[in-house]
Design a protein around this motif. Structure first.
Motif, PDB file in Angstrom:
ATOM      1  N   GLN A 105       0.845  -1.183   0.000  1.00 18.49           N
ATOM      2  CA  GLN A 105       0.000   0.000   0.000  1.00 18.49           C
ATOM      3  C   GLN A 105       0.889   1.244   0.000  1.00 18.49           C
ATOM      4  O   GLN A 105       1.722   1.426   0.890  1.00 18.49           O
ATOM      5  CB  GLN A 105      -0.918  -0.027   1.216  1.00 18.49           C
ATOM      6  CG  GLN A 105      -1.737  -1.312   1.272  1.00 18.49           C
ATOM      7  CD  GLN A 105      -2.882  -1.252   2.258  1.00 18.49           C
ATOM      8  OE1 GLN A 105      -3.211  -0.215   2.797  1.00 18.49           O
ATOM      9  NE2 GLN A 105      -3.500  -2.388   2.485  1.00 18.49           N
ATOM     10  N   THR A 106       0.709   2.085  -1.024  1.00 20.22           N
ATOM     11  CA  THR A 106       1.535   3.281  -1.189  1.00 20.22           C
ATOM     12  C   THR A 106       0.660   4.479  -1.539  1.00 20.22           C
ATOM     13  O   THR A 106      -0.500   4.333  -1.945  1.00 20.22           O
ATOM     14  CB  THR A 106       2.565   3.102  -2.325  1.00 20.22           C
ATOM     15  OG1 THR A 106       1.875   3.035  -3.587  1.00 20.22           O
ATOM     16  CG2 THR A 106       3.393   1.839  -2.142  1.00 20.22           C
ATOM     17  N   LEU A 107       1.231   5.665  -1.415  1.00 19.85           N
ATOM     18  CA  LEU A 107       0.503   6.902  -1.712  1.00 19.85           C
ATOM     19  C   LEU A 107       0.034   6.935  -3.164  1.00 19.85           C
ATOM     20  O   LEU A 107      -1.116   7.272  -3.458  1.00 19.85           O
ATOM     21  CB  LEU A 107       1.392   8.108  -1.400  1.00 19.85           C
ATOM     22  CG  LEU A 107       0.760   9.499  -1.558  1.00 19.85           C
ATOM     23  CD1 LEU A 107       1.373  10.467  -0.551  1.00 19.85           C
ATOM     24  CD2 LEU A 107       0.924  10.065  -2.956  1.00 19.85           C
ATOM     25  N   THR A 111      -3.770   7.157  -4.767  1.00 21.50           N
ATOM     26  CA  THR A 111      -4.224   8.386  -5.421  1.00 21.50           C
ATOM     27  C   THR A 111      -4.227   8.254  -6.945  1.00 21.50           C
ATOM     28  O   THR A 111      -5.283   8.207  -7.564  1.00 21.50           O
ATOM     29  CB  THR A 111      -3.337   9.559  -4.986  1.00 21.50           C
ATOM     30  OG1 THR A 111      -1.959   9.238  -5.259  1.00 21.50           O
ATOM     31  CG2 THR A 111      -3.499   9.833  -3.495  1.00 21.50           C
ATOM     32  N   ALA A 112      -3.059   8.174  -7.535  1.00 22.78           N
ATOM     33  CA  ALA A 112      -2.963   8.174  -8.993  1.00 22.78           C
ATOM     34  C   ALA A 112      -3.652   6.977  -9.638  1.00 22.78           C
ATOM     35  O   ALA A 112      -4.233   7.090 -10.723  1.00 22.78           O
ATOM     36  CB  ALA A 112      -1.493   8.220  -9.414  1.00 22.78           C
ATOM     37  N   LEU A 113      -3.595   5.818  -8.976  1.00 21.19           N
ATOM     38  CA  LEU A 113      -4.223   4.622  -9.550  1.00 21.19           C
ATOM     39  C   LEU A 113      -5.691   4.497  -9.176  1.00 21.19           C
ATOM     40  O   LEU A 113      -6.403   3.655  -9.720  1.00 21.19           O
ATOM     41  CB  LEU A 113      -3.465   3.360  -9.120  1.00 21.19           C
ATOM     42  CG  LEU A 113      -2.035   3.208  -9.656  1.00 21.19           C
ATOM     43  CD1 LEU A 113      -1.461   1.857  -9.244  1.00 21.19           C
ATOM     44  CD2 LEU A 113      -1.991   3.370 -11.165  1.00 21.19           C
ATOM     45  N   GLY A 114      -6.139   5.311  -8.219  1.00 21.92           N
ATOM     46  CA  GLY A 114      -7.563   5.318  -7.888  1.00 21.92           C
ATOM     47  C   GLY A 114      -8.029   4.149  -7.048  1.00 21.92           C
ATOM     48  O   GLY A 114      -9.126   3.625  -7.265  1.00 21.92           O
ATOM     49  N   PHE A 115      -7.216   3.742  -6.077  1.00 20.27           N
ATOM     50  CA  PHE A 115      -7.588   2.626  -5.214  1.00 20.27           C
ATOM     51  C   PHE A 115      -7.792   3.097  -3.780  1.00 20.27           C
ATOM     52  O   PHE A 115      -7.259   4.124  -3.360  1.00 20.27           O
ATOM     53  CB  PHE A 115      -6.509   1.538  -5.226  1.00 20.27           C
ATOM     54  CG  PHE A 115      -6.279   0.928  -6.578  1.00 20.27           C
ATOM     55  CD1 PHE A 115      -7.321   0.751  -7.474  1.00 20.27           C
ATOM     56  CD2 PHE A 115      -5.010   0.544  -6.971  1.00 20.27           C
ATOM     57  CE1 PHE A 115      -7.113   0.188  -8.725  1.00 20.27           C
ATOM     58  CE2 PHE A 115      -4.787  -0.022  -8.218  1.00 20.27           C
ATOM     59  CZ  PHE A 115      -5.845  -0.194  -9.101  1.00 20.27           C
ATOM     60  N   ASN A 116      -8.548   2.334  -3.037  1.00 20.22           N
ATOM     61  CA  ASN A 116      -8.677   2.526  -1.599  1.00 20.22           C
ATOM     62  C   ASN A 116      -8.010   1.369  -0.893  1.00 20.22           C
ATOM     63  O   ASN A 116      -8.234   0.205  -1.241  1.00 20.22           O
ATOM     64  CB  ASN A 116     -10.148   2.595  -1.176  1.00 20.22           C
ATOM     65  CG  ASN A 116     -10.736   3.971  -1.364  1.00 20.22           C
ATOM     66  OD1 ASN A 116     -10.018   4.964  -1.396  1.00 20.22           O
ATOM     67  ND2 ASN A 116     -12.049   4.050  -1.479  1.00 20.22           N
ATOM     68  N   SER A 153       7.129  -3.197  -9.848  1.00 17.01           N
ATOM     69  CA  SER A 153       6.862  -3.501  -8.447  1.00 17.01           C
ATOM     70  C   SER A 153       7.576  -2.489  -7.563  1.00 17.01           C
ATOM     71  O   SER A 153       8.520  -1.819  -7.978  1.00 17.01           O
ATOM     72  CB  SER A 153       7.346  -4.916  -8.104  1.00 17.01           C
ATOM     73  OG  SER A 153       8.755  -5.006  -8.266  1.00 17.01           O
ATOM     74  N   THR A 154       7.134  -2.388  -6.311  1.00 25.97           N
ATOM     75  CA  THR A 154       7.877  -1.564  -5.368  1.00 25.97           C
ATOM     76  C   THR A 154       9.272  -2.134  -5.162  1.00 25.97           C
ATOM     77  O   THR A 154      10.206  -1.392  -4.850  1.00 25.97           O
ATOM     78  CB  THR A 154       7.142  -1.475  -4.014  1.00 25.97           C
ATOM     79  OG1 THR A 154       6.910  -2.792  -3.509  1.00 25.97           O
ATOM     80  CG2 THR A 154       5.822  -0.742  -4.153  1.00 25.97           C
ATOM     81  N   SER A 155       9.437  -3.427  -5.365  1.00 27.66           N
ATOM     82  CA  SER A 155      10.753  -4.053  -5.201  1.00 27.66           C
ATOM     83  C   SER A 155      11.767  -3.463  -6.177  1.00 27.66           C
ATOM     84  O   SER A 155      12.928  -3.218  -5.809  1.00 27.66           O
ATOM     85  CB  SER A 155      10.659  -5.564  -5.418  1.00 27.66           C
ATOM     86  OG  SER A 155       9.829  -6.169  -4.462  1.00 27.66           O
TER      87      SER A 155
END
Length: 339
Positions: A105-107, A111-116, A153-155
């Motif tokens: 879970q990232t900012l 926001t930009a991807l439109g997820f909760n 990926s975040t990796s």
């Protein structure tokens, strides 16, 4: 100013008693009689098909928990395997109702991807696995090394940040899937492999030849709070997914599990009575039956039970609870109050 405030406060009990309106996602789940859940295509302990093709793991069981809460039947789930490239598109397009795929879970994803974000079901950190024969005992010894990593990926981003921060010359070898990355590492195309440490632990026992010949380095180069995601625009559905996870954690803290949930329905503890729907109103607030959390615990279990059988002492992976233990035992698992 005082009179309007008193009037507003007097309305709070009535507002609390107002039932939630079922959002479009819940309506869709009910109409088809099935939850569609996006999962990993094969990470042991999180979501991977067994010999009969049934998905098992922490994330797979969370999908079953949401089905139990919304449909009263944990079996009413269709699992959709996703890749690093397709996972977000599947959620954005509405192909799946929830993404439960050990996703960080990232900012920007919020926001930009439109997820909760709908809570954290596993606190992790990125690590490295190397062969014991390499003699590498710490991440800073990877200067000049090639490291297998997954794209998008975040990796991949964390690896670049780590190399710049520590002034290391690391050459990423970007592979399209976990299977490709594992195969490349075993073929000697890279000196190390990096992803979330929990996934490395799972791969070490389930995918690597001679698990004892490989070691996970002690450093964690990032924070990786993993958890389910839903689309923006349907807050009612986000509430259901988030409170399903909260109920599983709360149940463990209260000592309510699959073996004693029937008995605990007769308990006089107000917290247990609210959790199991004996005290009404909390299902109504989520547009769900009052026994929604009872069904989750009866059919799937509390958080600790799921962790133990998928990742912990009752599984081949054998992970310690660590950060994923309850807050009362020094971990980070803490449910918001169900009241």
């Amino acid at each position: 100013m005082l009179r309007p405030l008193i009037r507003m406060l007097s309305l709070l009990p009535f507002l609390a008693a107002t039932p939630a309106l079922a959002g479009p996602t819940l309506e869709g789940v009910k109409a088809r009689g099935q939850l569609v859940c996006g999962v990993n295509s094969g990470v042991a302990g999180f979501s991977a098909p067994d010999s009969q093709g049934n998905y098992q793991g922490l994330d797979a069981d969370f999908c079953r928990a949401v089905a139990a809460a919304t449909l009263g039947d944990a079996a009413k789930v269709r699992f959709v395997p996703t890749t690093y490239q397709t996972r977000f598109v599947a959620l954005q397009s509405g192909e799946i109702d929830v993404l439960a795929r050990n996703v960080t879970q990232t900012l920007m994803r919020d926001t930009a991807l439109g997820f909760n974000m709908a809570g954290v079901n596993f606190y992790d950190g990125q690590g490295f696995v190397v062969t014991k024969a390499s003699g590498i005992t710490g991440a800073k010894q990877l200067d000049g090394a090639t490291v297998c990593v997954l794209p998008g990926s975040t990796s991949e981003l964390n690896l670049g940040d780590f190399a710049r921060r520590e002034k290391l010359r690391i050459q990423p070898v970007v592979l399209g899937s976990m299977d490709e990355m594992t195969a490349a590492y075993q073929a000697g195309r890279c000196d190390a492999m990096t992803t979330d440490a929990s996934q490395l632990a799972a791969l070490r026992v389930s995918a690597l030849r001679e698990p004892a010949a490989h070691v996970i380095l002690p450093e964690r180069i990032s924070k990786e709070p993993l958890g389910p995601m839903v689309r923006h625009g349907d807050e009612e559905w986000r509430d259901i997914v988030a409170w399903t996870l909260a109920a599983m954690v709360e149940a463990e803290e209260l000592g309510v599990g699959r073996a004693n949930v029937e008995q605990m329905r007769g308990a006089q503890d107000p917290n247990v009575m609210r959790l199991l729907g004996v005290t009404p109103g909390f299902g109504k607030a989520l547009a769900l039956p009052e026994d929604w959390a009872y069904q989750v615990i009866r059919q799937v279990g509390n958080y600790g039970e799921v962790f133990d059988r998928t990742l912990g002492k009752g599984s081949p992976i054998g992970l310690e609870r660590g950060l994923n233990d309850l807050w009362t035992r020094g971990g980070l698992m803490y449910a918001l109050p169900l009241r």
